[in-house]
Design a protein around this motif. Structure first.
Motif, short mmCIF file in Angstrom:
data_model
loop_
_atom_site.label_atom_id
_atom_site.label_comp_id
_atom_site.label_asym_id
_atom_site.label_seq_id
_atom_site.Cartn_x
_atom_site.Cartn_y
_atom_site.Cartn_z
N ASP A 17 -22.41 46.37 -8.16
CA ASP A 17 -21.90 45.00 -8.33
C ASP A 17 -21.39 44.77 -9.73
O ASP A 17 -20.28 44.30 -9.93
CB ASP A 17 -23.01 44.00 -8.00
N SER A 18 -22.22 45.12 -10.71
CA SER A 18 -21.77 44.87 -12.07
C SER A 18 -20.66 45.86 -12.45
O SER A 18 -19.81 45.54 -13.26
CB SER A 18 -22.92 44.96 -13.07
N THR A 78 -18.10 46.79 -10.63
CA THR A 78 -16.80 46.23 -10.27
C THR A 78 -16.32 45.25 -11.34
O THR A 78 -15.15 45.23 -11.69
CB THR A 78 -16.90 45.51 -8.91
N LEU A 79 -17.28 44.49 -11.86
CA LEU A 79 -16.94 43.54 -12.92
C LEU A 79 -16.45 44.27 -14.17
O LEU A 79 -15.42 43.94 -14.74
CB LEU A 79 -18.20 42.71 -13.23
#
Lengths: 289, 376
Positions: free
Chosen positions: B316-317, B319-320
């Motif tokens: 998740d992080s 992709t950021l």
């Protein structure tokens, strides 16, 4: 008779949503030449803002429209200052940068609000349905149609009849000459971008009661909206109005006669052909330079 | 042959040699399969680098040709499974589920693997040539070309998903036989498949390099920098663009076929928007104007993503971070990591032979070239 009217209304409803989303994109692209692929994410952020204001502060959708416009305009302003302003001499790269911003926005929302679908309550007085010429239609969809037309009118007045709009048109025609007459082009670009982002936020908030809100919702909107802008011609606000009408009715009818997938493929195909044979859009006399 | 070309060949050869030597030191079949997948993506990056970096055509639909190649291979491999994953008359299982009475005509030639492999290169090549002819004969350039390629890809993908009876729809084509040549089977998890991919990668890289060094390749780069001027010199600009676009499509088609071999299925996501845009990121990070840079960009970024995807929170992080990295690269390293390396080495080379030179002089020379490049 009522089936024709109801088809017409379905098309108009699609058209009004298209127009809400495309208006912001058209303003940004028409004035600055930036392809804002993060536009769909601006729409998505607007929808989430509506959801957050409703669940956290208990604000009704109608009351939250103004704050959402201001929040999203601020977001757009920030994006312009931090990223876009450095890329005006490399316009093709704005596609990439804004797409990166879109990815970040999607992921940030997913981390902050979770990936599950969210729902926004429809305003109470507008949740009824009304009958027009024998066909029933939801009052909220009519409301969206009116808001879309009103926002168009406001944008039109700003563009044609204010000092700001005059400067804007001057810059669009020739940035160098306009600047030498003392118009601060960077400031105008910044405000334009903020205004476009604010419009996208409003679009997101307004469609949120009709469709479920999710981090990915923006992706579809940006493609459709871009198609509207290309069809309408990038320099023409009236073109945007007409082309969202045409595309809305067209996808309404095509979806009625075949299925959604093929309807979508046909619309895209039409756009590809249009770019090839009439890149300036259907409604502009001026040629792209 | 200039010194710069020699250096480039040496770098490419060294990288390819390193890639070919991996199975010697590692015998984990799961990892080998994973690495083979990244190498395929590296080939896709080479294809995009050709059209975007060298010809200035930002192909946002590079995955179309990749997916077409992948489907050709999958069709051939599906027909080889007869009679295991097939219905009574040797009909692929998904056609049986969709009540297709008999094998459609366009599936029949795929009984021959040779035809399948040829089609996997020729069909993407023809698709690219046709799309290129359509766009470049009409002088569609820049942003409009990018949008056209994107829209064309979505159309192809929608049609494939919609024609479920003939293409397997959303599920794609699954349960395939192993690819084999003259009785030798390539197991997706074996070192043979890895070598197959690595050799194809090497061949594509050197083919692409040869194309960029050829006269046509130089003209294509001139078109990228100043299209009108090349046109006034009397060159058929569209023809050269179609040429490079088709070569790029053929390489992507080959990569797609290999992807089916190592993944053991074909799916409409192979020609989806997310994959297409990922390739753009890899190439941008690695350096669009360097074939080997673009390829390494794909290996590094896709590899990192794969390594981190095992834990949910990291992904998740990630992709950021990826989005941020991409924006920063676009803003500050428009020529990617390869471009940055080139700038740094160029600075060193210029200083070394004449250490007594004034630093201002170097700066002025640098500014001079920059000025030339930025002329309209």
């Amino acid at each position: 008779m009522d089936i024709i009217v109801s088809q017409l209304m379905t098309g108009l409803s699609i058209a009004s949503i298209l127009m809400l989303v495309a208006l912001g994109l058209a303003v940004i692209y028409g004035v600055t030449g930036v392809i804002n692929l993060a536009h769909g994410e601006f729409v998505m952020l607007g929808a989430y803002a509506a959801w957050a204001l409703q669940t956290e502060f208990g604000m009704g959708l109608l009351a939250s429209l103004v704050p959402i416009f201001i929040i999203m305009a601020a977001v757009g302003w920030l994006v312009e200052v931090l990223v876009i302003s450095r890329l005006y001499d490399r316009l093709l790269d704005t596609i990439l940068a804004t797409w990166g911003i879109g990815v970040m926005a999607q992921q940030a929302v997913r981390l902050a609000a979770g990936g599950e679908l969210r729902y926004v309550q429809m305003p109470e007085p507008l949740s009824k349905s009304v009958t027009i010429l024998g066909a029933t239609d939801s009052a909220y969809r009519l409301f969206i149609l009116f808001v879309a037309l009103a926002l168009f009118a406001v944008t039109w007045v700003i563009y044609r009849h204010t000092n700001f709009g005059l400067k804007l048109r001057a810059i669009t025609q020739n940035r160098a000459v306009a600047s030498s007459y003392g118009i601060n082009a960077s400031r105008i670009y910044r405000l334009t971008f903020a205004y476009g982002a604010g419009l996208a936020g409003l679009a997101g908030a307004l469609v949120s009661p009709l469709k479920s809100v999710s981090p990915e919702m923006g992706t579809n909107y940006v493609v459709d909206a871009f198609m509207v802008v290309v069809l309408g011609g990038t320099q023409s606000l009236m073109g945007t109005l007409a082309s969202s009408g045409i595309l809305g009715e067209l996808s309404g009818y095509l979806a009625f006669y075949s299925n959604d997938t093929i309807a979508k493929a046909l619309v895209l195909l039409a756009i590809v052909v249009l770019i090839r044979f009439r890149p300036q859009g259907l409604f502009t006399a001026r040629v792209r330079t | 042959m200039s010194g710069k070309t020699k250096t480039e060949i040496v770098i490419c050869a060294a990288v390819c040699l390193a890639i070919l030597l991996v199975p010697v030191f590692m015998n984990d079949s799961f990892l080998l399969n994973k690495y083979a997948r990244y190498l395929v993506l590296g080939m896709l990056a080479i294809a995009l680098s050709l059209s975007w970096g060298y010809a200035g055509i930002l192909n946002l639909g590079q995955a179309t040709t990749f997916g077409l190649g992948s489907y050709c291979m999958a069709m051939a491999l599906k027909l080889k499974t007869i009679p295991i994953h097939t219905g009574p008359d040797g009909l692929p299982d998904f056609m049986v589920w969709n009540n297709v009475p008999e094998l459609p005509w366009f599936w029949k030639p795929f009984y021959s693997t040779t035809f399948g492999v040829t089609a996997g290169i020729v069909i993407p090549l023809l698709f690219a040539a046709l799309l290129g002819w359509f766009m470049f004969r009409g002088r569609v350039t820049g942003v409009y070309a990018a949008i056209t390629t994107l829209a064309a890809m979505v159309v192809v993908q929608l049609v494939i998903i919609d024609q479920q009876a003939y293409t397997g729809g959303f599920n794609g084509i699954t349960d395939l036989a192993q690819f084999d040549v003259a009785g030798f089977a390539f197991d997706a998890y074996g070192s043979a498949s890895y070598y197959l991919v690595a050799i194809c990668l090497t061949a594509s890289l050197f083919l692409a390099l040869a194309v960029t060094k050829s006269k046509a390749g130089l003209i294509v780069q001139a078109i990228r920098d100043q299209e009108d001027r090349v046109r006034f010199f009397g060159y058929d600009v569209a023809l050269y663009k179609i040429f490079i676009f088709s070569v790029s499509g053929a390489i992507a088609g080959l990569a797609g076929m290999l992807y089916t071999i190592v993944m053991e299925f074909a799916s409409p996501t192979f020609m989806g928007v997310p994959l297409s845009l990922s390739v753009v990121i890899w190439v941008a990070v690695g350096g669009r104007q360097s074939l080997v840079g673009a390829m390494l960009g794909a290996l590094i970024v896709a590899g990192m993503q794969g390594a981190l995807s095992e834990s949910e929170t990291f992904l998740d992080s990630w992709t950021l971070v990826m989005g941020l990295l991409f924006v920063l690269v676009v803003l500050f390293l428009p020529k990617g990591i390869a471009g940055a390396v080139e700038t740094i080495t160029a600075r060193f080379e210029r200083r070394d032979p004449a250490p007594a030179q004034q630093p201002q002089r170097t700066d002025a020379a640098g500014a001079g070239t920059h000025h030339l490049e930025s002329l309209p």
